[in-house]
Design a protein around this motif. Structure first.
Motif, PDB file in Angstrom:
ATOM      1  N   THR A   1      74.602  60.010  12.823  1.00 43.63           N
ATOM      2  CA  THR A   1      75.524  58.891  12.615  1.00 43.63           C
ATOM      3  C   THR A   1      74.864  57.726  11.891  1.00 43.63           C
ATOM      4  O   THR A   1      75.439  56.656  11.794  1.00 43.63           O
ATOM      5  N   ALA A   2      73.622  57.928  11.418  1.00 42.80           N
ATOM      6  CA  ALA A   2      72.877  56.803  10.835  1.00 42.80           C
ATOM      7  C   ALA A   2      73.524  56.333   9.533  1.00 42.80           C
ATOM      8  O   ALA A   2      73.317  56.919   8.468  1.00 42.80           O
ATOM      9  N   GLN A   3      74.315  55.269   9.632  1.00 44.25           N
ATOM     10  CA  GLN A   3      75.037  54.759   8.460  1.00 44.25           C
ATOM     11  C   GLN A   3      74.088  54.339   7.336  1.00 44.25           C
ATOM     12  O   GLN A   3      74.389  54.532   6.165  1.00 44.25           O
ATOM     13  N   ALA A   4      72.948  53.779   7.717  1.00 43.14           N
ATOM     14  CA  ALA A   4      72.020  53.275   6.705  1.00 43.14           C
ATOM     15  C   ALA A   4      71.550  54.408   5.804  1.00 43.14           C
ATOM     16  O   ALA A   4      71.379  54.240   4.601  1.00 43.14           O
ATOM     17  N   LEU A   5      71.381  55.581   6.412  1.00 42.97           N
ATOM     18  CA  LEU A   5      70.959  56.750   5.660  1.00 42.97           C
ATOM     19  C   LEU A   5      71.992  57.098   4.594  1.00 42.97           C
ATOM     20  O   LEU A   5      71.669  57.310   3.421  1.00 42.97           O
TER      21      LEU A   5
ATOM     22  N   LEU B   1      68.647  51.977  11.361  1.00 45.21           N
ATOM     23  CA  LEU B   1      69.383  52.993  10.595  1.00 45.21           C
ATOM     24  C   LEU B   1      70.890  52.887  10.840  1.00 45.21           C
ATOM     25  O   LEU B   1      71.657  53.690  10.349  1.00 45.21           O
ATOM     26  N   LYS B   2      71.274  51.903  11.660  1.00 47.82           N
ATOM     27  CA  LYS B   2      72.697  51.631  11.921  1.00 47.82           C
ATOM     28  C   LYS B   2      73.438  52.872  12.418  1.00 47.82           C
ATOM     29  O   LYS B   2      74.489  53.243  11.898  1.00 47.82           O
ATOM     30  N   ALA B   3      72.861  53.520  13.423  1.00 47.34           N
ATOM     31  CA  ALA B   3      73.522  54.699  13.985  1.00 47.34           C
ATOM     32  C   ALA B   3      74.368  54.283  15.186  1.00 47.34           C
ATOM     33  O   ALA B   3      74.180  53.203  15.748  1.00 47.34           O
ATOM     34  N   ASN B   4      75.305  55.136  15.561  1.00 48.02           N
ATOM     35  CA  ASN B   4      76.184  54.862  16.695  1.00 48.02           C
ATOM     36  C   ASN B   4      75.373  54.863  17.997  1.00 48.02           C
ATOM     37  O   ASN B   4      74.710  55.846  18.334  1.00 48.02           O
TER      38      ASN B   4
END
Lengths: 349, 303
Positions: A332-336, B87-90
């Motif tokens: 779920t890593a949006q930054a990736l 990393l802005k993960a959930n």
């Protein structure tokens, strides 16, 4: 998540990086821990393909994962959490086995649908309970599904090793269900049975339900933006309950399917991991019912590889759990994804 | 275990049972106030439990074991926090990842280091020092509540007070709460909400490491999955405790008492062990539903 072609590329590349990182970490662990790393790695990757027996068993293990993955996708689509998959699978298996053991004389054409319905019902009731609490009093379903499921696991343990225990076995197993309840095998000598076709069909139906029906549309809308859905006249609270009922039902079904073609009896802890893996499958599939099928196959492959490495080499099967954890961390890593997206845009610009 | 003639074993046991809930709850409160529901508590406790007893056995020192166990747990928490924040993960999915990783890693390491996936017994490990003031043990109830416990229990008590001071009496606490309730204001003040969330995660690593250490060092052994749901129950403890340190103290006492009573009942009634294991989950979910009913009734339909 917007579906422009560029972000589709980012999604695919992000998935590739996630899975690549997971495999790299696994390789690293094998290199550190195994005394025969070459052999271990060989059996991990090649083991599941070695012959029809291993291949069929891997496909067979993917079937319940497709169901749990579908179950989680329904919940996630509606922005609901279901962390009780383990218990729902377990109670589904128990319901099907109890019915089959109680009615051993029933013809298969009647018995199998009844057993499956019992499994679906049991799973739906258990997950539905959390849905109902949320519907009525806004009780957080993330925690309540988990707690109810965990309480249930011990109670089912007690029934399997108590009332239903096979008196002639030294293992913690129930008696075998009658032959007419068994699913037909299709890839001997492996355990693969016909249920795989029905489950794939179910995934297709789930896709149509979610994307082509009004109810599916409302469910997705509630997941994307409940305020907007409410404004559009959707009864949002209904979608606190309905997705969990469906989700629990599919988990219950997974419990029945996992043993009616394979061992034909329950053993203590048979559901271990199916619920958590269902979450991983749904995440990889981005909650798309059709993508759940390859995602479940992928997870079954990791499990089969770890099992093969454990049997033939010197690592323990829990390395699969570490691989899965890495997938959970990064998926779920949006930054990736936005990083890939930026790179991609710059190149194509 | 207890010397006074008025001693009430149930209360004495309640105090030792509640301490892991209390410590994990205090740590979880820090992330909760910073706006994150930390479902990784369970995995953090397990990591703390495993590493503190293993380090204690390797170094032969309880203090080093606890210290290194806590540091490892904080490192584990840092990884969870870094993936989530940078990393802005959930946060729920990474929390699950931390729990999965804790379960997998402890088993893999146990097999690699000790050749077994079962119970690890460490012979000759010193036991945790116990605070004994014989003159005071005799005071009814208070004696059992306050004395005769191992020193980590007192860390639990201290954590309540320290958390209270940190949250309500320091600029850090003010900003931590602001991160949860009004992140825009924190950003407007030129501060980074992520830093306060990371601080909360690291503190929960610290307290969960201690909570885990109590479980294994009390036993002198590591049992697979010894955290057995305590991290999840701690989440409910935070909620029932109204998201305040002293509320969490009260709620963990209630949970400790319930578990202590059920252990006691097991000795007298013939309740199957499976039901005793299910019991904490059942009372937790019941308590959670009751509180949500009360909240719903008093606050109406608004969130």
């Amino acid at each position: 998540m917007r579906d422009t072609s560029s972000s589709k590329f980012a999604a695919a590349a992000g998935l590739g990086i996630t899975l690549g990182a997971a495999f790299l970490i696994m390789l690293l662990m094998i290199l550190i821990m195994s005394e025969t790393p070459g052999k271990t790695i060989y059996f991990f990757f090649a083991g599941p393909w070695a012959n029809t027996y291993y291949l069929g068993n891997m496909l067979n293990a993917a079937v319940p994962l497709m169901l749990t993955g579908l179950g989680i996708s329904f919940a996630f689509r509606a922005s609901m959490f279901n962390l009780g998959g383990e218990g729902q699978v377990y109670i589904g298996g128990l319901a099907a086995a109890s019915l089959a053991l109680a009615l051993p004389g029933l013809p298969g054409i009647l018995g199998i649908p009844l057993a499956l319905a019992a499994a679906v019902g049991a799973g739906a009731v258990i997950a539905g309970l959390s849905g109902l609490f949320k519907y009525k009093w806004r009780t957080d379903e993330l925690i309540s599904t988990f707690l109810i499921s965990n309480a249930l696991i011990y109670i089912v343990d007690n029934i399997i090793t108590g009332v239903l225990q096979d008196p002639e076995s030294n293992l913690l197993v129930t008696r075998k269900i009658a032959v007419q309840y068994w699913f037909t095998r299709i890839m001997r000598p492996s355990n693969l049975d016909i249920s795989i076709f029905f489950v794939i069909l179910l995934a297709v139906i789930a896709y149509f339900y979610l994307y082509k029906t009004h109810q599916g549309y409302e469910m997705r809308m509630c997941g994307l933006d409940p305020e907007f859905a409410r404004y559009g006249g959707v009864n949002v609270r209904t979608y606190f309950l309905l997705p969990l009922l469906i989700s629990g039902g599919l988990h219950g079904l997974a419990g029945a399917v996992s043993f009616m073609g394979t061992q034909h009896m329950l053993f203590k802890g048979f559901s271990g991991g199916m619920g958590w893996n269902g979450i991983a499958v749904a995440l990889i599939a981005r909650n798309n019912p059709l993508a759940v099928i390859p995602a479940a196959l992928f997870f079954a492959y990791i499990e089969a590889g770890a099992k093969s490495a454990m049997i033939n080499a010197d690592v323990t099967i829990e390395i699969a759990a570490v691989v899965q954890a890495v997938v959970f961390y990064l998926i779920t890593a949006q930054a990736l994804y936005s990083w890939i997206d930026r790179k991609h845009r710059r190149r194509s610009a | 275990m207890n010397s006074g003639e008025f001693s009430i074993p149930i209360i004495h046991n309640t105090v030792s049972i509640m301490t892991p809930f209390l410590l994990a709850g205090i740590g979880g409160l820090m992330t909760e106030l910073a706006g994150m529901l930390n479902i990784a508590l369970e995995g953090l406790i397990l990591i703390g439990a495993f590493f503190s007893v293993v380090f204690a056995a390797y170094t032969g020192s309880l203090m080093l074991g606890i210290l290194l166990g806590i540091l490892t747990t904080m490192l584990f928490a840092y990884i969870f926090g870094a993936v989530t924040l940078y990393l802005k993960a959930n946060v729920f999915i990474t929390g699950l990842a931390a729990n999965l990783l804790a379960g997998g890693l402890t088993t893999v390491l146990s097999f690699y280091l000790f050749g077994t996936k079962g119970v690890l017994r460490f012979e000759g490990l010193p036991s945790l020092p116990v605070l004994r003031i014989p003159a005071l043990h005799g005071i009814p109830v208070i004696g059992d509540l306050l004395f005769g416990h191992n020193i980590l229990v007192y860390f639990g008590w201290a954590s309540v007070l320290l958390a209270w001071i940190l949250i309500y009496k320091t600029p850090f606490g003010f900003r931590l709460r602001g991160t949860g309730s009004n992140p825009e204001a924190i950003e407007a003040a030129g501060l980074k909400p992520g830093n306060y969330q990371m601080a909360g995660i690291l503190i929960s690593g610290l307290t969960c490491g201690l909570a885990g250490a109590i479980l294994t060092l009390n036993l002198g052994a590591y049992v697979p999955n010894i955290s057995s749901g305590r991290g999840w129950i701690a989440l409910v403890v935070i909620y029932l405790g109204g998201r305040t340190p002293f509320g969490i103290l009260g709620a963990s006492f209630v949970f400790g008492l319930a578990e202590s009573l059920s252990n006691y009942a097991q000795g007298y009634l013939d309740i199957p062990a499976d039901f005793i294991l299910a019991f904490p989950y059942i009372i937790t979910v019941t308590a959670m539903v009751i509180v949500s009913i009360i909240k719903y009734k008093t606050q109406g339909d608004s969130k």
